[in-house]
Scaffold this active site. Structure first.
Site, PDB file in Angstrom:
ATOM      1  N   GLY A 153     -48.675   4.141  30.075  1.00 34.00           N
ATOM      2  CA  GLY A 153     -48.794   2.807  29.495  1.00 34.00           C
ATOM      3  C   GLY A 153     -49.580   2.858  28.207  1.00 34.00           C
ATOM      4  O   GLY A 153     -50.647   3.491  28.150  1.00 34.00           O
ATOM      5  N   TYR A 154     -49.052   2.208  27.174  1.00 33.32           N
ATOM      6  CA  TYR A 154     -49.745   2.188  25.874  1.00 33.32           C
ATOM      7  C   TYR A 154     -49.941   0.754  25.380  1.00 33.32           C
ATOM      8  O   TYR A 154     -50.525   0.535  24.321  1.00 33.32           O
ATOM      9  CB  TYR A 154     -48.948   3.002  24.824  1.00 33.32           C
ATOM     10  CG  TYR A 154     -47.531   2.503  24.652  1.00 33.32           C
ATOM     11  CD1 TYR A 154     -46.506   2.953  25.488  1.00 33.32           C
ATOM     12  CD2 TYR A 154     -47.216   1.559  23.680  1.00 33.32           C
ATOM     13  CE1 TYR A 154     -45.217   2.469  25.360  1.00 33.32           C
ATOM     14  CE2 TYR A 154     -45.923   1.075  23.543  1.00 33.32           C
ATOM     15  CZ  TYR A 154     -44.931   1.537  24.378  1.00 33.32           C
ATOM     16  OH  TYR A 154     -43.651   1.041  24.252  1.00 33.32           O
ATOM     17  N   GLU A 173     -40.318  -4.664  31.872  1.00 34.01           N
ATOM     18  CA  GLU A 173     -40.088  -4.006  30.573  1.00 34.01           C
ATOM     19  C   GLU A 173     -38.625  -4.123  30.134  1.00 34.01           C
ATOM     20  O   GLU A 173     -38.137  -3.270  29.403  1.00 34.01           O
ATOM     21  CB  GLU A 173     -40.506  -2.526  30.665  1.00 34.01           C
ATOM     22  CG  GLU A 173     -41.934  -2.296  31.112  1.00 34.01           C
ATOM     23  CD  GLU A 173     -42.996  -2.867  30.170  1.00 34.01           C
ATOM     24  OE1 GLU A 173     -42.744  -2.958  28.964  1.00 34.01           O
ATOM     25  OE2 GLU A 173     -44.075  -3.255  30.662  1.00 34.01           O
TER      26      GLU A 173
HETATM   27  C1  SIN Z   1     -46.537  -0.370  27.818  1.00 35.98           C
HETATM   28  O1  SIN Z   1     -47.525  -1.022  28.094  1.00 35.98           O
HETATM   29  O2  SIN Z   1     -46.504   0.857  28.022  1.00 35.98           O
HETATM   30  C2  SIN Z   1     -45.287  -0.985  27.280  1.00 35.98           C
HETATM   31  C3  SIN Z   1     -45.527  -2.135  26.383  1.00 35.98           C
HETATM   32  C4  SIN Z   1     -46.033  -3.372  27.069  1.00 35.98           C
HETATM   33  O3  SIN Z   1     -45.520  -3.734  28.139  1.00 35.98           O
HETATM   34  O4  SIN Z   1     -46.955  -3.990  26.535  1.00 35.98           O
END
Ligand code: SIN
Length: 197
Positions: free
Chosen positions: A7-8, A86
């Site tokens: 997760g980023y 997502e």
């Molecule tokens: C993530 O968090 O890895 C994907 C982007 C998001 O859902 O903010």
């Protein structure tokens, strides 16, 4: 079989699924950018918000967290959940994940990452680059079923600081958004605080 998910963005502070381990670290060759339009979480079809995606950047790294999901039922539930959450991210990549900047050997391989590609045919919500000011103005106004877009930005900033990561793009945007918000309630003499660095 074990599932690892990187997760980023919002996944850093809200996994939303059962996991056995949460490992801070980074992926190589990408940078985090507020280039993805959000009409389902942080905006609406009439006024999209902006959330992060990954842009290829050979010399850069992107910090986040990797979640380990071990139990078969948890893996199935997590995948089903993430496919909905997502759904505006059109691409799934399986990348190497690192925990040590001094070690070129990845800590993990084949970590699942949701990416919103820049291909408008596959990803209709992609917005792409804009000036810091434009992106900030959009974030100030946008709000969707998951809440105000600004909260997404501020939560991301906080989560990254907790990881020890100073992401300039995120921090510059957060500062610009705060300035716009304070300008709304303060006199114009504070305006120079809002100039981009
Ligand atoms: C993530 O968090 O890895 C994907 C982007 C998001 O859902 O903010």
């Amino acid at each position: 079989m074990v599932l690892w998910v990187f997760g980023y963005g919002s996944l850093i502070w809200k996994a939303g699924f059962n996991y056995d381990e949460r490992l801070p670290g980074f992926i190589k060759g990408y940078r985090r950018v507020f280039y993805q339009g959000s009409t389902d979480h942080r905006g609406t079809p009439d006024y999209p918000g902006r959330t992060v995606t990954l842009e290829p950047a050979p010399e850069e790294i992107c910090y986040g967290v990797a979640y380990k999901v071990s139990q078969k039922e948890d893996i199935e539930t997590a995948i089903t959940y993430l496919e909905v959450r997502e759904k505006q991210y059109d691409q799934k990549d399986y990348l190497d994940f690192y925990t040590e900047s001094t070690n070129s050997t990845p800590a993990l391989s084949s970590v699942l990452v949701y990416v919103a590609s820049s291909d408008k045919k596959l990803n209709q919500n992609y917005l792409g680059p804009a000036s810091l000011e434009e992106i900030a103005k959009q974030i100030v106004r946008a709000e969707g079923p998951s809440g105000p877009n600004r909260d997404y930005l501020f939560q991301l900033e906080k989560a990254l600081i907790e990881l020890g990561c100073k992401d300039a793009h995120v921090m510059d945007l957060a500062r610009e958004v705060r300035c716009i918000l304070s300008e709304e309630v303060k006199s114009s003499e504070d305006g120079d605080l809002c100039e981009s660095s």
